[in-house]
Write a protein that holds these residues in place. Structure first.
Motif: not given
Length: 444
Positions: A284-295, A383-392
């Protein structure tokens, strides 16, 4: 003419040392460099690489020779597809993929690609071979093909007893279209690297069409069900986590990977920097987010800020009660001893809470879909929902929630029809245009 004039100038031609290979220009204008490298089976084989310039060809040959000197066997097109896939996983994909993705790729190669196409020569693999194999894989019962049922103990529990081929009938447990598309994508990725290394002229897997699988169905909560769920979660130890999941749409790994240093409760923001997942090598370890947009950095709702403050006070009491046994790792959501929470453990808590709240069974990820669906129904911009969810890309958001947008369009059309009314009714007072237009609901 003197003797010195007849002596060739040693600097007029470049002499390569033994083992460096040869390089020359072909009649078609390309440069070819050849040399001996380590091949599978501890043998040495002469390989050729090509480039548009002499420097390009030499660079490719030098890379292969350097890998050979490190003991990495260079797989050529004359070798089997199984040998190339093994080489690709161990020496190429491991450096470019997340560990969890590499684990899934390894399972696909071991379970499907090598048993089905492994004996084929890489150079002789055709699009027909790939298409025929995928068609067979689509119709074969996986329980029978892998012998899963035959290995079951007849005296074991009822859920683990033979129930398929070992009993003389087939359960027809076939692969889903999404799984077939994933297997096909792994093969395409491997062959694409072989094309870049000029082992094969083209990627034959790209010429095979598997069809577009239907998107996975999800069951978001309605507004009434969401309120019912939040009411039942108020007395739970992880109430702040469930409320944060439903109000912000964070993924399960992002919630479990939150640290207190990522939260600014005074400013009401949270920074999403990592995801907590179980890996084969590090557990169990911490990894980078799924995509760059997810950060990303998101705004926290006021109820979440209040619940997080209460959760921090509860965690302080648990820390004092645990004493030296407490494992301080900085995570917001932990077990009673401070250790990180397993994703599977969180799923069990979530399912138990659904039963307690008398809400229909859904996946934990459906909380994320519920957030987006409820926001869309309230008229929030895509576009607001896209930023909140972190979609690429916003296209991902638009595709996943197309059914919601269609329902909103129908509501907008019905609203317009109500505003226009019955055209045959002439008793209505004429509109002089002075009053502002009615706006009963936002139309987007």
């Amino acid at each position: 003419m003197t003797t010195a004039d007849l002596t060739p100038n040693p600097t007029s031609r470049r002499v390569r040392a033994n083992g460096d290979g040869t390089v020359y220009q072909r009649k078609d204008g390309r440069w070819e460099a050849s040399g001996y490298v380590l091949a599978p089976g501890s043998t040495r084989k002469r390989v050729s690489v090509y480039g548009t310039t002499r420097t390009d060809a030499l660079a490719k040959l030098t890379e292969k020779i350097a890998a050979s000197n490190r003991g990495v066997a260079v797989v050529t097109a004359q070798g089997s597809l199984a040998a190339y896939l093994t080489y690709w996983l161990e020496n190429v994909a491991v450096h470019h993929l997340r560990e969890t993705t590499h684990t899934r790729y390894t399972a696909v190669v071991a379970q499907y690609l090598i048993p089905g196409l492994g004996r084929k020569k890489l150079a002789k693999l055709t699009a027909k071979d790939v298409r025929t194999w995928l068609n067979e894989l689509r119709t074969v019962c996986q329980c029978c093909a892998r012998g899963t049922d035959a290995r079951r103990d007849p005296n074991a529990q009822a859920s683990r007893r033979p129930r398929c081929c070992a009993l003389g009938h087939c359960c027809r447990k076939q692969l889903s279209p999404l799984t077939l598309a994933y297997i096909h994508s792994v093969l395409k990725s491997a062959l694409e690297h072989a094309v870049r290394e000029e082992e094969i002229p083209r990627n034959v897997a790209r010429n095979v069409r598997t069809g577009t699988p239907r998107p996975r169905r999800f069951n978001p909560l309605t507004a009434d069900e969401a309120r019912q769920f939040l009411t039942a979660a108020q007395g739970h130890r992880l109430a702040a986590l469930f409320e944060l999941a439903l109000r912000t749409g964070l993924r399960k790994g992002e919630l479990l990977g939150l640290r207190w240093e990522d939260l600014d409760l005074d400013a009401g923001t949270a920074s999403i920097r990592r995801t907590l997942q179980r890996t084969r090598s590090n557990g169990l370890t911490g990894l980078p987010t799924k995509t760059i947009s997810s950060e990303r950095r998101i705004a926290l709702p006021a109820p979440c800020i209040t619940s997080l403050r209460g959760h921090r006070e509860r965690q302080a009491r648990e820390m004092a009660q645990a004493g030296p046994a407490w494992r301080d790792n900085g995570y917001v959501f932990t077990r009673l001893d401070g250790h990180a929470i397993e994703p599977a453990t969180l799923t069990r808590h979530f399912n138990a809470l659904l039963r307690e709240a008398h809400v229909r069974p859904i996946r934990f990820h459906d909380l994320r879909h519920s957030t987006a669906t409820l926001l869309l129904e309230q008229g929030v911009e895509l576009v607001v929902i896209k930023e909140l969810l972190g979609h690429a890309h916003i296209g991902v958001t638009a595709t996943v929630y197309a059914h919601v947008r269609l329902r909103l369009q129908r509501q907008a059309i019905d609203l317009l029809g109500h505003a226009l009314g019955n055209l045959t009714d002439t008793t209505a007072e004429p509109d002089d245009g002075d009053d502002p237009p009615l706006c009963a609901a936002p139309v987007r």
